[in-house]
Design a protein around this motif. Sequence first.
Motif, short mmCIF file in Angstrom:
data_model
loop_
_atom_site.label_atom_id
_atom_site.label_comp_id
_atom_site.label_asym_id
_atom_site.label_seq_id
_atom_site.Cartn_x
_atom_site.Cartn_y
_atom_site.Cartn_z
N ALA A 281 11.46 2.53 -10.16
CA ALA A 281 10.07 2.59 -9.70
C ALA A 281 9.66 4.02 -9.39
CB ALA A 281 9.88 1.69 -8.47
N LEU A 282 10.53 4.78 -8.74
CA LEU A 282 10.20 6.16 -8.40
C LEU A 282 10.08 7.04 -9.64
CD1 LEU A 282 12.45 6.72 -5.25
CD2 LEU A 282 9.99 6.27 -5.33
N ASN B 266 6.67 4.80 -11.91
CA ASN B 266 5.45 4.23 -11.33
C ASN B 266 4.23 5.08 -11.68
OD1 ASN B 266 3.51 4.19 -8.71
ND2 ASN B 266 4.37 2.18 -9.14
N ASP C 22 1.22 5.00 -10.14
CA ASP C 22 0.55 5.55 -8.95
C ASP C 22 1.15 6.92 -8.60
OD1 ASP C 22 -1.34 3.61 -8.36
OD2 ASP C 22 0.14 2.32 -7.41
N LEU C 23 2.46 7.03 -8.74
CA LEU C 23 3.11 8.33 -8.49
C LEU C 23 2.68 9.37 -9.52
CD1 LEU C 23 6.77 7.57 -7.37
CD2 LEU C 23 5.03 8.84 -6.13
N THR D 253 2.76 8.29 -1.18
CA THR D 253 2.79 7.33 -2.29
C THR D 253 4.22 7.01 -2.67
OG1 THR D 253 0.70 8.23 -3.13
CG2 THR D 253 2.00 6.89 -4.64
N ARG D 254 5.07 8.00 -2.65
CA ARG D 254 6.49 7.78 -2.98
C ARG D 254 7.13 6.84 -1.95
NH1 ARG D 254 11.00 10.31 -5.40
NH2 ARG D 254 12.89 10.11 -4.15
N SER E 151 5.63 4.64 -0.11
CA SER E 151 5.06 3.31 -0.29
C SER E 151 5.65 2.60 -1.51
CB SER E 151 3.53 3.41 -0.43
OG SER E 151 2.95 3.90 0.75
N ILE E 152 5.82 3.33 -2.61
CA ILE E 152 6.34 2.71 -3.84
C ILE E 152 7.77 2.24 -3.62
CG2 ILE E 152 6.99 3.14 -6.23
CD1 ILE E 152 3.97 2.80 -5.64
N GLU F 295 7.53 -0.82 -1.41
CA GLU F 295 6.95 -1.97 -2.13
C GLU F 295 7.96 -2.57 -3.11
OE1 GLU F 295 3.95 -3.54 -2.00
OE2 GLU F 295 3.42 -2.38 -0.23
N ALA F 296 8.70 -1.71 -3.82
CA ALA F 296 9.70 -2.21 -4.76
C ALA F 296 10.80 -2.98 -4.04
CB ALA F 296 10.29 -1.05 -5.56
N LEU G 114 5.19 -2.23 -10.57
CA LEU G 114 5.67 -1.11 -9.76
C LEU G 114 6.57 -0.18 -10.55
CD1 LEU G 114 6.42 -2.97 -6.40
CD2 LEU G 114 4.76 -1.13 -6.72
#
Length: 487
Positions: free
Chosen positions: A84-85, A88, A90-91, A187-188, A190-191, A194-195, A271
Amino acid sequence: MAFSMRDARTAHHGIMAAIAPAVLGLAMGGCTVGPAYKKPPTTLAAFHGAAAVEARGGTAPAPPLDRWWSGFEDPELTRIVQRALEQNLDLAAALARVRQARAAAREAGAQLLPSADLTAQATRIHQSLESPAGSSARRLTGYDRNQSVYDVGAGATWEIDLFGGLRRGAEAARAQDEATDPARLGTRVSIAAEAADAYLQVRGDQARFAVAEDQVATDTHLLDLVRLRFGQGVATDREVAQAEALLSQARASLQPLRIDLEAQLNRLDVLMGAQPGTYAAELKMPAGIPPVPGITGGRPSDILRRRPDVIAAERHLAAANARIGEAISDYYPKFSLSGLLGFESLSAGHLFRAATFQPEDLAGLRWRLFDFGKVDAEVAQARGADAEALALYRLSILHAAEDVENAFTRLVQLEAHAEELQREVAALTRARDLSQSAYRGGVIALTDVLDADRQLLSAQDELAHTRADAARAAVQCFRALGGGWSS
């Protein structure tokens, strides 16, 4: 008198030599208007939930905050968070915003320096004989309506930041740039959270699904038993209907779990920057809910240092403070200096000669003396924005402390709840088994067996749900503490 190229350069240097000292004197003696920024002092008392969360311990030691997901000792969870990191979207968008802010900061800083440009043009004119110039020149001997003009020049312009308006603008742009990176880090964080949250919900749904399937198997066996007794004339038709209803109830609990499980798998794929269904097969095999690791309660000073939202809010406050000085600078005059070194000729072959050389210097002054209160309004607006930013910064600190306290309380209470449920499930399992034996012996009615079965199903489902929620609460703790990036 002959005029050489050296004479032209000497003349231009003489002009510059006369202006430059005055300009440099103004620039060196200039000031920066507006309030100097000072980071507001902040004090937070120790978190009252920290002692409880540290006392609970954990099956694994507390992991480092920058890689908190490794503390669950679940390779699948670690792989999902890392993916995800890396993938993603959003990132990716947050990183693009960081690049935009850095470019804006460079642009604002460049305004403090001179700008230079090079121009060259060739103009071909067929002059009107009725124009002012054409009507006068047409009577001259050798006049030609077709004319060419060649022009080459290099110019430079510099706005002298005498009162610091440009410096305040650059300061604000730098602060805004420094706020975008914490936003990216937020954001990182949160991601990653969330994952992990979606993954733990998947494992929780799978555990609840296994409970429901076990219950379906138990109720199927019970229905077979009741039907056998009904065939022997021992059980009634009402008891058969009750056993069938209990089996249907257990089966009906499977569909909502399938819906939520599919939703969480789709959430994980998005994600990880993939279309829903891409990685779902990797998690189809059920696995247990990972044990919750130990968590260090943390200090309030760590929150101020690690929470990206608090860091970003402080940088926004610094930018708002600088905007006050930028607005105030409009009360004062603006000075600029321009210079041009150029050549102009009617013939391209004779362009670069002493006779065609035409330097130009310009010192400018612009001062708004009357604007119906426009600058006053701009300064008041900037001060209002600064007051708003200060309130938002202080509010971000309070929200951070609130997040930590709520997460700590939720984790401790959910784990205590899970322990009680574990004891309840053990007792209800014994009660259910004993009631089934008593029913076979004809000691109790079927309703007693059904009631014991329903209670056990409900307790087992709640236990699985609570264990997953406790693991998710641990994720909330790490998130609230600002974990997920290296400081």
